[in-house]
Design an enzyme around this catalytic site. Structure first.
Site, PDB file in Angstrom:
ATOM      1  CG  HIS A 113      54.172 -99.335  29.394  1.00  0.00           C
ATOM      2  ND1 HIS A 113      54.294-100.173  28.315  1.00  0.00           N
ATOM      3  CD2 HIS A 113      53.225 -98.421  29.068  1.00  0.00           C
ATOM      4  CE1 HIS A 113      53.453 -99.781  27.367  1.00  0.00           C
ATOM      5  NE2 HIS A 113      52.800 -98.717  27.797  1.00  0.00           N
ATOM      6  CE  LYS A 170      60.265-107.527  26.303  1.00  0.00           C
ATOM      7  NZ  LYS A 170      58.948-108.023  25.955  1.00  0.00           N
ATOM      8  CG  ASP A 212      58.556-107.617  30.565  1.00  0.00           C
ATOM      9  OD1 ASP A 212      57.996-106.949  31.452  1.00  0.00           O
ATOM     10  OD2 ASP A 212      58.344-107.451  29.346  1.00  0.00           O
ATOM     11  CG  ASP A 240      54.069-107.610  31.414  1.00  0.00           C
ATOM     12  OD1 ASP A 240      54.234-106.421  31.738  1.00  0.00           O
ATOM     13  OD2 ASP A 240      54.575-108.103  30.387  1.00  0.00           O
ATOM     14  CG  HIS A 247      60.546-103.517  28.945  1.00  0.00           C
ATOM     15  ND1 HIS A 247      59.990-102.951  27.827  1.00  0.00           N
ATOM     16  CD2 HIS A 247      59.717-104.530  29.295  1.00  0.00           C
ATOM     17  CE1 HIS A 247      58.869-103.576  27.516  1.00  0.00           C
ATOM     18  NE2 HIS A 247      58.674-104.532  28.403  1.00  0.00           N
ATOM     19  CG  ASP A 306      57.432-102.143  30.643  1.00  0.00           C
ATOM     20  OD1 ASP A 306      57.813-102.754  31.663  1.00  0.00           O
ATOM     21  OD2 ASP A 306      56.420-102.485  29.994  1.00  0.00           O
ATOM     22  CG  ASP A 345      52.541-103.168  29.523  1.00  0.00           C
ATOM     23  OD1 ASP A 345      51.665-104.014  29.275  1.00  0.00           O
ATOM     24  OD2 ASP A 345      53.638-103.143  28.927  1.00  0.00           O
ATOM     25  CD1 TRP A 390      58.579-102.832  23.140  1.00  0.00           C
ATOM     26  CD2 TRP A 390      56.828-104.100  22.529  1.00  0.00           C
ATOM     27  NE1 TRP A 390      58.964-104.150  23.217  1.00  0.00           N
ATOM     28  CE2 TRP A 390      57.916-104.944  22.860  1.00  0.00           C
ATOM     29  CE3 TRP A 390      55.626-104.671  22.118  1.00  0.00           C
ATOM     30  CZ2 TRP A 390      57.826-106.340  22.781  1.00  0.00           C
ATOM     31  CZ3 TRP A 390      55.527-106.059  22.042  1.00  0.00           C
ATOM     32  CH2 TRP A 390      56.617-106.891  22.380  1.00  0.00           C
ATOM     33  CD  GLU A 444      57.062-100.479  26.219  1.00  0.00           C
ATOM     34  OE1 GLU A 444      56.134-100.386  25.383  1.00  0.00           O
ATOM     35  OE2 GLU A 444      56.969-101.150  27.266  1.00  0.00           O
TER      36      GLU A 444
HETATM   37  C1  RNT Z   1      56.101-105.652  25.879  1.00  0.00           C
HETATM   38  C2  RNT Z   1      55.847-104.214  26.153  1.00  0.00           C
HETATM   39  C3  RNT Z   1      54.611-103.642  25.555  1.00  0.00           C
HETATM   40  C4  RNT Z   1      53.414-104.553  25.663  1.00  0.00           C
HETATM   41  C5  RNT Z   1      52.089-103.910  25.325  1.00  0.00           C
HETATM   42  C6  RNT Z   1      51.014-104.910  25.098  1.00  0.00           C
HETATM   43  O1  RNT Z   1      57.136-106.171  26.611  1.00  0.00           O
HETATM   44  O2  RNT Z   1      55.864-103.982  27.527  1.00  0.00           O
HETATM   45  O3  RNT Z   1      54.365-102.400  26.094  1.00  0.00           O
HETATM   46  O4  RNT Z   1      53.297-105.097  26.941  1.00  0.00           O
HETATM   47  O5  RNT Z   1      52.227-103.046  24.280  1.00  0.00           O
HETATM   48 ZN    ZN Z   2      55.309-102.013  28.171  1.00  0.00          ZN
END
Ligand code: RNT
Ligand code: ZN
Length: 412
Positions: free
Chosen positions: A280, A222, A288, A290, A256, A253, A320, A179, A220
Protein backbone atom coordinates in the site's frame (compact mmCIF):
# COMPACT_ATOMS: atom_id res chain seq x y z
CA UNK A 1 16.63 16.57 -32.49
CA UNK A 2 13.60 16.65 -30.20
CA UNK A 3 13.96 16.42 -26.44
CA UNK A 4 13.03 12.74 -26.29
CA UNK A 5 15.57 11.73 -28.93
CA UNK A 6 18.16 13.70 -27.04
CA UNK A 7 17.25 12.00 -23.77
CA UNK A 8 17.31 8.60 -25.45
CA UNK A 9 20.85 9.21 -26.61
CA UNK A 10 22.03 10.43 -23.21
CA UNK A 11 20.57 7.39 -21.47
CA UNK A 12 22.02 5.08 -24.10
CA UNK A 13 25.39 6.53 -23.14
CA UNK A 14 25.06 4.99 -19.68
CA UNK A 15 23.66 1.73 -20.98
CA UNK A 16 19.97 2.50 -20.43
CA UNK A 17 17.44 1.76 -23.18
CA UNK A 18 14.58 4.26 -22.85
CA UNK A 19 12.39 2.30 -25.27
CA UNK A 20 12.73 -0.77 -23.10
CA UNK A 21 11.89 1.29 -20.00
CA UNK A 22 8.74 2.65 -21.66
CA UNK A 23 7.75 -0.81 -22.82
CA UNK A 24 8.15 -2.30 -19.37
CA UNK A 25 6.32 0.52 -17.62
CA UNK A 26 3.34 0.21 -19.94
CA UNK A 27 2.81 -3.34 -18.66
CA UNK A 28 2.68 -2.43 -14.97
CA UNK A 29 -0.72 -2.42 -13.29
CA UNK A 30 -1.28 -0.30 -10.24
CA UNK A 31 -4.31 -0.87 -8.08
CA UNK A 32 -6.14 2.43 -7.68
CA UNK A 33 -8.06 2.58 -4.42
CA UNK A 34 -11.72 3.42 -4.92
CA UNK A 35 -11.91 4.92 -1.43
CA UNK A 36 -10.05 8.14 -2.34
CA UNK A 37 -13.18 9.08 -4.32
CA UNK A 38 -15.53 9.30 -1.35
CA UNK A 39 -13.40 9.69 1.78
CA UNK A 40 -13.80 5.97 2.61
CA UNK A 41 -17.57 6.34 3.05
CA UNK A 42 -18.72 3.36 1.02
CA UNK A 43 -22.29 2.75 -0.16
CA UNK A 44 -23.89 1.41 3.00
CA UNK A 45 -25.13 4.78 4.14
CA UNK A 46 -23.76 4.14 7.60
CA UNK A 47 -22.15 6.44 10.07
CA UNK A 48 -18.73 7.95 10.42
CA UNK A 49 -15.42 6.40 9.45
CA UNK A 50 -14.05 4.33 12.32
CA UNK A 51 -11.18 1.92 12.97
CA UNK A 52 -8.54 4.47 13.85
CA UNK A 53 -8.26 5.99 10.38
CA UNK A 54 -9.42 9.45 9.28
CA UNK A 55 -10.04 11.47 6.13
CA UNK A 56 -9.86 15.18 6.79
CA UNK A 57 -11.13 18.07 4.67
CA UNK A 58 -14.49 18.89 3.11
CA UNK A 59 -13.71 19.62 -0.51
CA UNK A 60 -17.01 19.71 -2.43
CA UNK A 61 -18.10 17.02 -4.86
CA UNK A 62 -17.58 13.75 -3.00
CA UNK A 63 -18.99 10.73 -4.87
CA UNK A 64 -22.10 9.41 -3.12
CA UNK A 65 -22.97 6.28 -5.06
CA UNK A 66 -21.79 3.81 -7.70
CA UNK A 67 -22.66 6.05 -10.66
CA UNK A 68 -20.81 9.02 -9.25
CA UNK A 69 -17.80 7.03 -8.09
CA UNK A 70 -17.37 5.23 -11.42
CA UNK A 71 -17.81 8.49 -13.30
CA UNK A 72 -15.02 9.98 -11.18
CA UNK A 73 -12.82 6.91 -11.65
CA UNK A 74 -13.28 7.24 -15.41
CA UNK A 75 -12.37 10.91 -15.22
CA UNK A 76 -9.15 9.99 -13.40
CA UNK A 77 -8.24 7.07 -15.66
CA UNK A 78 -8.49 9.33 -18.72
CA UNK A 79 -5.52 11.24 -17.31
CA UNK A 80 -3.42 8.33 -16.07
CA UNK A 81 -1.24 6.43 -18.54
CA UNK A 82 -1.71 2.66 -18.72
CA UNK A 83 -4.40 0.07 -17.91
CA UNK A 84 -4.74 -0.52 -14.21
CA UNK A 85 -6.89 -2.07 -11.51
CA UNK A 86 -9.50 -0.73 -9.13
CA UNK A 87 -9.16 -1.66 -5.48
CA UNK A 88 -12.55 -2.13 -3.81
CA UNK A 89 -13.69 -2.46 -0.23
CA UNK A 90 -16.60 -4.68 0.78
CA UNK A 91 -18.45 -1.53 1.86
CA UNK A 92 -18.83 -0.63 -1.82
CA UNK A 93 -21.34 -3.37 -2.67
CA UNK A 94 -23.90 -2.29 -5.25
CA UNK A 95 -27.27 -3.57 -4.05
CA UNK A 96 -30.77 -2.13 -3.81
CA UNK A 97 -31.24 -3.63 -0.34
CA UNK A 98 -28.80 -3.57 2.56
CA UNK A 99 -26.93 -6.87 2.61
CA UNK A 100 -25.22 -7.72 5.90
CA UNK A 101 -21.47 -7.92 5.53
CA UNK A 102 -21.46 -11.56 6.60
CA UNK A 103 -23.80 -12.44 3.73
CA UNK A 104 -22.21 -10.65 0.79
CA UNK A 105 -21.85 -12.58 -2.46
CA UNK A 106 -20.34 -11.92 -5.86
CA UNK A 107 -23.81 -10.84 -7.07
CA UNK A 108 -23.46 -7.74 -4.89
CA UNK A 109 -20.41 -6.75 -6.92
CA UNK A 110 -21.65 -7.66 -10.38
CA UNK A 111 -21.94 -3.98 -11.28
CA UNK A 112 -18.23 -3.55 -10.53
CA UNK A 113 -17.29 -6.60 -12.59
CA UNK A 114 -19.31 -5.26 -15.52
CA UNK A 115 -17.66 -1.88 -15.09
CA UNK A 116 -14.15 -3.37 -14.99
CA UNK A 117 -14.77 -5.74 -17.91
CA UNK A 118 -16.07 -2.94 -20.05
CA UNK A 119 -12.91 -0.91 -19.51
CA UNK A 120 -10.32 -3.68 -19.43
CA UNK A 121 -9.52 -3.03 -15.78
CA UNK A 122 -8.65 -5.52 -13.05
CA UNK A 123 -10.20 -5.61 -9.59
CA UNK A 124 -8.75 -6.16 -6.12
CA UNK A 125 -10.69 -6.52 -2.91
CA UNK A 126 -10.69 -5.86 0.83
CA UNK A 127 -13.05 -7.02 3.55
CA UNK A 128 -14.23 -3.98 5.54
CA UNK A 129 -13.72 -4.25 9.29
CA UNK A 130 -14.55 -0.65 10.21
CA UNK A 131 -17.48 1.80 10.12
CA UNK A 132 -19.88 -0.89 11.34
CA UNK A 133 -21.84 -1.48 14.59
CA UNK A 134 -20.21 -4.90 15.03
CA UNK A 135 -16.83 -3.15 15.10
CA UNK A 136 -17.83 -0.28 17.37
CA UNK A 137 -15.07 -1.22 19.82
CA UNK A 138 -12.52 -1.71 17.01
CA UNK A 139 -12.31 -5.42 17.77
CA UNK A 140 -13.13 -7.81 14.95
CA UNK A 141 -11.20 -11.01 14.22
CA UNK A 142 -9.58 -10.79 17.66
CA UNK A 143 -12.73 -9.93 19.58
CA UNK A 144 -13.23 -11.79 22.87
CA UNK A 145 -16.95 -11.86 21.99
CA UNK A 146 -17.48 -15.11 20.04
CA UNK A 147 -20.54 -13.74 18.23
CA UNK A 148 -18.66 -10.73 16.89
CA UNK A 149 -15.61 -12.77 16.05
CA UNK A 150 -17.72 -15.25 14.07
CA UNK A 151 -19.47 -12.40 12.27
CA UNK A 152 -16.13 -11.08 11.02
CA UNK A 153 -14.82 -14.54 10.17
CA UNK A 154 -17.89 -15.05 8.00
CA UNK A 155 -17.43 -11.64 6.43
CA UNK A 156 -13.83 -12.44 5.54
CA UNK A 157 -14.85 -15.76 4.04
CA UNK A 158 -17.46 -14.04 1.84
CA UNK A 159 -14.85 -11.57 0.69
CA UNK A 160 -12.33 -14.21 -0.34
CA UNK A 161 -14.98 -15.85 -2.51
CA UNK A 162 -15.92 -12.50 -4.03
CA UNK A 163 -12.28 -11.73 -4.83
CA UNK A 164 -11.90 -15.18 -6.38
CA UNK A 165 -14.94 -14.45 -8.55
CA UNK A 166 -13.29 -11.20 -9.71
CA UNK A 167 -10.19 -13.09 -10.74
CA UNK A 168 -12.22 -15.63 -12.68
CA UNK A 169 -14.52 -13.12 -14.34
CA UNK A 170 -11.73 -10.76 -15.41
CA UNK A 171 -9.08 -13.33 -16.30
CA UNK A 172 -6.47 -11.72 -14.08
CA UNK A 173 -5.62 -12.40 -10.45
CA UNK A 174 -7.32 -10.43 -7.71
CA UNK A 175 -5.67 -9.57 -4.42
CA UNK A 176 -7.81 -9.92 -1.31
CA UNK A 177 -6.19 -7.96 1.51
CA UNK A 178 -7.04 -8.28 5.17
CA UNK A 179 -6.52 -5.27 7.36
CA UNK A 180 -8.26 -5.14 10.74
CA UNK A 181 -8.22 -2.16 13.11
CA UNK A 182 -8.03 -4.32 16.25
CA UNK A 183 -6.10 -2.82 19.10
CA UNK A 184 -6.29 -0.96 22.38
CA UNK A 185 -5.95 2.65 23.41
CA UNK A 186 -4.49 1.73 26.77
CA UNK A 187 -1.55 -0.49 27.60
CA UNK A 188 -3.19 -3.92 27.60
CA UNK A 189 -3.15 -6.48 30.38
CA UNK A 190 -2.98 -9.29 27.84
CA UNK A 191 -1.10 -9.06 24.57
CA UNK A 192 -1.09 -12.74 23.78
CA UNK A 193 -4.81 -13.49 24.01
CA UNK A 194 -5.98 -11.18 21.21
CA UNK A 195 -3.22 -12.46 18.95
CA UNK A 196 -4.18 -16.05 19.71
CA UNK A 197 -7.76 -15.28 18.77
CA UNK A 198 -6.68 -13.51 15.57
CA UNK A 199 -4.57 -16.53 14.65
CA UNK A 200 -7.49 -18.88 15.25
CA UNK A 201 -9.79 -16.68 13.17
CA UNK A 202 -7.32 -16.63 10.28
CA UNK A 203 -6.85 -20.40 10.52
CA UNK A 204 -10.58 -20.86 10.14
CA UNK A 205 -10.78 -18.37 7.27
CA UNK A 206 -7.93 -19.94 5.30
CA UNK A 207 -9.07 -23.50 5.92
CA UNK A 208 -11.24 -22.90 2.87
CA UNK A 209 -9.12 -23.61 -0.19
CA UNK A 210 -9.90 -21.38 -3.15
CA UNK A 211 -8.35 -21.08 -6.60
CA UNK A 212 -4.81 -19.82 -6.00
CA UNK A 213 -4.31 -19.02 -9.67
CA UNK A 214 -6.84 -16.18 -9.56
CA UNK A 215 -6.92 -15.28 -5.87
CA UNK A 216 -3.98 -13.98 -3.85
CA UNK A 217 -4.47 -13.40 -0.13
CA UNK A 218 -2.52 -10.77 1.76
CA UNK A 219 -2.40 -9.58 5.37
CA UNK A 220 -1.60 -5.97 6.30
CA UNK A 221 0.07 -5.07 9.57
CA UNK A 222 0.11 -1.76 11.36
CA UNK A 223 1.91 -0.08 14.22
CA UNK A 224 -0.94 1.98 15.73
CA UNK A 225 -4.21 3.72 14.93
CA UNK A 226 -6.03 6.79 16.25
CA UNK A 227 -7.52 5.86 19.60
CA UNK A 228 -5.61 2.58 19.42
CA UNK A 229 -2.21 3.90 20.33
CA UNK A 230 -0.96 1.36 22.85
CA UNK A 231 -1.35 -1.96 21.09
CA UNK A 232 -2.14 -3.38 17.66
CA UNK A 233 -3.11 -7.02 17.45
CA UNK A 234 -2.06 -7.44 13.80
CA UNK A 235 1.49 -6.23 14.23
CA UNK A 236 4.27 -6.64 11.69
CA UNK A 237 5.83 -9.66 13.43
CA UNK A 238 2.45 -11.30 13.82
CA UNK A 239 1.59 -11.14 10.14
CA UNK A 240 5.07 -11.72 8.78
CA UNK A 241 5.21 -15.01 10.65
CA UNK A 242 1.62 -15.91 9.87
CA UNK A 243 2.10 -15.21 6.16
CA UNK A 244 5.36 -17.15 5.99
CA UNK A 245 3.88 -20.20 7.69
CA UNK A 246 0.68 -20.19 5.66
CA UNK A 247 1.84 -19.18 2.21
CA UNK A 248 0.09 -15.80 2.23
CA UNK A 249 1.39 -12.47 0.99
CA UNK A 250 2.54 -9.79 3.36
CA UNK A 251 1.18 -6.39 2.47
CA UNK A 252 3.43 -3.55 3.60
CA UNK A 253 1.78 -0.14 3.93
CA UNK A 254 4.51 2.49 4.16
CA UNK A 255 2.42 4.48 6.64
CA UNK A 256 2.39 1.58 9.07
CA UNK A 257 5.92 1.68 10.47
CA UNK A 258 7.96 3.88 12.73
CA UNK A 259 8.88 7.11 10.94
CA UNK A 260 12.51 6.24 10.25
CA UNK A 261 11.74 2.66 9.27
CA UNK A 262 11.71 2.37 5.47
CA UNK A 263 9.51 -0.01 3.52
CA UNK A 264 11.92 0.27 0.58
CA UNK A 265 14.53 -1.52 2.68
CA UNK A 266 12.10 -4.29 3.60
CA UNK A 267 11.22 -5.17 0.00
CA UNK A 268 14.35 -7.19 -0.91
CA UNK A 269 14.26 -8.95 2.45
CA UNK A 270 10.65 -10.02 1.89
CA UNK A 271 11.30 -11.08 -1.69
CA UNK A 272 14.07 -13.44 -0.59
CA UNK A 273 11.53 -15.51 1.29
CA UNK A 274 8.25 -15.03 -0.58
CA UNK A 275 7.40 -15.42 -4.22
CA UNK A 276 5.00 -12.48 -4.05
CA UNK A 277 4.25 -9.54 -1.81
CA UNK A 278 1.98 -6.50 -1.82
CA UNK A 279 2.28 -2.80 -1.08
CA UNK A 280 0.00 0.00 0.00
CA UNK A 281 1.80 3.07 -1.18
CA UNK A 282 0.88 6.14 0.81
CA UNK A 283 2.54 9.20 2.36
CA UNK A 284 2.59 9.38 6.13
CA UNK A 285 3.20 12.81 7.56
CA UNK A 286 4.19 12.52 11.23
CA UNK A 287 1.73 9.64 11.52
CA UNK A 288 -0.24 7.36 9.16
CA UNK A 289 -1.93 10.44 7.74
CA UNK A 290 -2.56 9.01 4.27
CA UNK A 291 -1.54 12.10 2.32
CA UNK A 292 -1.53 11.97 -1.48
CA UNK A 293 1.58 10.20 -2.78
CA UNK A 294 4.28 12.62 -3.91
CA UNK A 295 7.26 11.92 -6.16
CA UNK A 296 9.58 11.91 -3.16
CA UNK A 297 12.72 10.06 -2.16
CA UNK A 298 11.05 7.12 -0.44
CA UNK A 299 8.62 6.58 -3.31
CA UNK A 300 11.58 6.50 -5.68
CA UNK A 301 13.45 4.14 -3.40
CA UNK A 302 10.44 1.79 -3.18
CA UNK A 303 10.17 1.75 -6.97
CA UNK A 304 13.92 1.20 -7.31
CA UNK A 305 13.85 -1.84 -5.07
CA UNK A 306 10.98 -3.39 -7.02
CA UNK A 307 12.80 -2.82 -10.30
CA UNK A 308 16.31 -3.80 -9.28
CA UNK A 309 15.06 -6.95 -7.57
CA UNK A 310 13.53 -7.81 -10.96
CA UNK A 311 10.21 -8.05 -9.16
CA UNK A 312 7.74 -6.02 -11.22
CA UNK A 313 5.67 -9.20 -11.58
CA UNK A 314 6.05 -10.24 -7.95
CA UNK A 315 4.83 -7.13 -6.17
CA UNK A 316 1.19 -6.08 -6.12
CA UNK A 317 1.36 -2.29 -6.06
CA UNK A 318 -1.68 -0.53 -4.67
CA UNK A 319 -2.22 3.03 -3.52
CA UNK A 320 -3.80 3.82 -0.16
CA UNK A 321 -4.48 7.40 0.84
CA UNK A 322 -7.53 9.56 1.32
CA UNK A 323 -7.34 13.32 1.17
CA UNK A 324 -10.66 15.13 1.38
CA UNK A 325 -9.11 18.60 1.28
CA UNK A 326 -8.41 18.74 -2.47
CA UNK A 327 -10.20 17.72 -5.65
CA UNK A 328 -10.49 13.94 -5.26
CA UNK A 329 -10.04 13.15 -8.94
CA UNK A 330 -6.84 15.21 -8.93
CA UNK A 331 -5.71 13.32 -5.81
CA UNK A 332 -5.98 10.04 -7.73
CA UNK A 333 -4.25 11.43 -10.80
CA UNK A 334 -1.36 12.93 -8.85
CA UNK A 335 -0.70 9.75 -6.87
CA UNK A 336 -1.02 7.37 -9.81
CA UNK A 337 1.14 9.49 -12.09
CA UNK A 338 3.73 9.79 -9.34
CA UNK A 339 3.82 6.04 -8.76
CA UNK A 340 4.41 5.57 -12.49
CA UNK A 341 7.03 8.31 -12.58
CA UNK A 342 8.89 6.60 -9.76
CA UNK A 343 8.80 3.28 -11.62
CA UNK A 344 9.99 4.96 -14.80
CA UNK A 345 12.85 6.66 -12.97
CA UNK A 346 13.80 3.27 -11.56
CA UNK A 347 13.65 1.69 -15.01
CA UNK A 348 15.94 4.42 -16.31
CA UNK A 349 18.61 3.71 -13.73
CA UNK A 350 21.74 1.70 -14.67
CA UNK A 351 21.36 -0.62 -11.69
CA UNK A 352 23.99 -3.15 -12.79
CA UNK A 353 26.58 -0.43 -13.12
CA UNK A 354 25.84 1.02 -9.70
CA UNK A 355 25.88 -2.42 -8.13
CA UNK A 356 29.28 -3.10 -9.69
CA UNK A 357 30.59 0.08 -8.04
CA UNK A 358 29.25 -1.10 -4.70
CA UNK A 359 30.75 -4.58 -5.04
CA UNK A 360 34.10 -3.11 -6.03
CA UNK A 361 33.95 -0.82 -2.99
CA UNK A 362 34.05 2.16 -5.35
CA UNK A 363 31.63 4.18 -3.28
CA UNK A 364 32.96 7.40 -4.80
CA UNK A 365 31.72 6.48 -8.28
CA UNK A 366 28.52 5.06 -6.85
CA UNK A 367 27.61 8.27 -5.05
CA UNK A 368 28.75 10.49 -7.91
CA UNK A 369 26.65 8.56 -10.43
CA UNK A 370 23.61 8.31 -8.17
CA UNK A 371 23.65 12.09 -7.80
CA UNK A 372 24.33 12.88 -11.48
CA UNK A 373 21.44 10.62 -12.49
CA UNK A 374 19.06 12.95 -10.70
CA UNK A 375 19.51 15.58 -13.39
CA UNK A 376 19.35 13.27 -16.37
CA UNK A 377 16.46 14.18 -18.72
CA UNK A 378 13.98 11.86 -17.06
CA UNK A 379 11.15 14.34 -17.70
CA UNK A 380 11.54 14.03 -21.47
CA UNK A 381 11.00 10.28 -21.25
CA UNK A 382 8.03 10.71 -18.93
CA UNK A 383 6.43 13.21 -21.34
CA UNK A 384 7.05 10.87 -24.25
CA UNK A 385 5.45 8.02 -22.31
CA UNK A 386 2.33 10.09 -21.51
CA UNK A 387 2.02 11.23 -25.11
CA UNK A 388 2.33 7.69 -26.48
CA UNK A 389 -0.22 6.41 -23.98
CA UNK A 390 -2.68 9.07 -25.11
CA UNK A 391 -2.92 11.05 -21.87
CA UNK A 392 -2.14 14.72 -21.26
CA UNK A 393 1.52 15.64 -20.99
CA UNK A 394 2.86 17.51 -17.93
CA UNK A 395 0.28 19.61 -16.07
CA UNK A 396 -2.07 19.64 -19.05
CA UNK A 397 -4.31 17.15 -17.24
CA UNK A 398 -5.28 19.77 -14.67
CA UNK A 399 -7.61 21.85 -16.92
CA UNK A 400 -9.49 18.61 -17.66
CA UNK A 401 -10.03 18.04 -13.95
CA UNK A 402 -11.17 21.64 -13.59
CA UNK A 403 -13.63 21.22 -16.44
CA UNK A 404 -14.97 18.00 -14.88
CA UNK A 405 -15.29 19.80 -11.59
CA UNK A 406 -17.33 22.55 -13.25
CA UNK A 407 -19.51 20.20 -15.27
CA UNK A 408 -20.01 17.36 -12.81
CA UNK A 409 -18.64 17.74 -9.29
CA UNK A 410 -20.05 21.21 -8.69
CA UNK A 411 -23.56 19.94 -9.30
CA UNK A 412 -23.50 17.37 -6.51
C1 RNT B 1 -5.48 1.46 7.45
C2 RNT B 1 -4.97 0.61 6.35
C3 RNT B 1 -5.98 0.12 5.37
C4 RNT B 1 -6.99 1.17 4.98
C5 RNT B 1 -7.86 0.81 3.80
C6 RNT B 1 -9.05 1.69 3.68
O1 RNT B 1 -4.48 2.04 8.20
O2 RNT B 1 -3.94 1.27 5.68
O3 RNT B 1 -5.35 -0.42 4.28
O4 RNT B 1 -6.38 2.39 4.69
O5 RNT B 1 -8.19 -0.51 3.83
ZN1 ZN C 1 -3.19 0.32 3.91
Amino acid sequence: MNTYENAKELYAGIGVDTEEAIRRLSGVKISMHCWQGDDVNGFEGGGALSGGIAATGDYPGRARNFEELTSDLDAAFRLIPGRHKVNLHASYAVTDHNVERNALTSADFQAWVDYAKDRGLGLDFNPTFFSHPMAADSLTLSSPDPVKRQYWIDHTKCCRRIAESFGKALGQPALDNIWIPDGYKEVPADRLGPRMRLKESLDEIFSEKLDGTVLYDSVESKVFGLGLEAYTVGSHEFYMNYAAKNGLLCLLDNGHYHPTEMVSDKIPAMLLFSEKMALHVTRPMRWDSDHVVRFDDELREIASEIVRCGALDRVFIGLDYFDASINRVAAWVIGMRNMEKALLAALLTPHARLKACQDAADFTSMLAMQEELKTYPFAAVWDEYCARMGVPVRENWLPEVRQYEKDVLANR
